[in-house]
Design a protein around this motif. Sequence first.
Motif, PDB file in Angstrom:
ATOM      1  N   MET A  32       0.671  -1.368  -0.046  1.00  0.00           N
ATOM      2  CA  MET A  32       0.024  -0.169   0.027  1.00  0.00           C
ATOM      3  C   MET A  32       0.889   1.338   0.006  1.00  0.00           C
ATOM      4  O   MET A  32       0.728   2.280  -0.567  1.00  0.00           O
ATOM      5  N   ARG A  33       1.944   1.179   0.820  1.00  0.00           N
ATOM      6  CA  ARG A  33       2.932   2.257   0.810  1.00  0.00           C
ATOM      7  C   ARG A  33       3.569   2.555  -0.450  1.00  0.00           C
ATOM      8  O   ARG A  33       3.738   3.666  -0.924  1.00  0.00           O
ATOM      9  N   LEU A  34       4.056   1.443  -1.165  1.00  0.00           N
ATOM     10  CA  LEU A  34       4.612   1.591  -2.641  1.00  0.00           C
ATOM     11  C   LEU A  34       3.582   2.081  -3.407  1.00  0.00           C
ATOM     12  O   LEU A  34       3.881   3.191  -4.355  1.00  0.00           O
ATOM     13  N   HIS A  35       2.274   1.804  -3.287  1.00  0.00           N
ATOM     14  CA  HIS A  35       1.226   2.280  -4.179  1.00  0.00           C
ATOM     15  C   HIS A  35       0.998   3.702  -4.195  1.00  0.00           C
ATOM     16  O   HIS A  35       0.915   4.428  -5.161  1.00  0.00           O
ATOM     17  N   LYS A  36       1.050   3.961  -2.939  1.00  0.00           N
ATOM     18  CA  LYS A  36       0.528   5.555  -2.596  1.00  0.00           C
ATOM     19  C   LYS A  36       1.958   6.430  -2.906  1.00  0.00           C
ATOM     20  O   LYS A  36       1.704   7.438  -3.742  1.00  0.00           O
ATOM     21  N   ALA A  37       3.126   5.933  -2.906  1.00  0.00           N
ATOM     22  CA  ALA A  37       4.293   6.819  -3.400  1.00  0.00           C
ATOM     23  C   ALA A  37       4.342   6.657  -4.863  1.00  0.00           C
ATOM     24  O   ALA A  37       4.761   7.809  -5.199  1.00  0.00           O
TER      25      ALA A  37
END
Length: 74
Positions: A32-37
């Motif tokens: 999720m963090r990778l997607h957000k970034a």
Amino acid sequence: MSIKTGQELRRPLMAVAACRHYPPAQIIRDLMRLHKASNETPNVLTAETIRKGRHDEDVFQASSASDLFKQLDI
């Protein structure tokens, strides 16, 4: 948060998590963090500054920080 997945996604995730001794929930949080970034966009001023830099507009050449500050009247 609840996430519904089919077994075709759940089984491999659980296997990888067990192999790496890593909680499956942490893998999902990391994704999720990778997607957000990867989907963050710069604000308007930053986007405009990037655009100008790519077109060599408002670009300053300076030999030092002091020189740059002088050119910018700072």
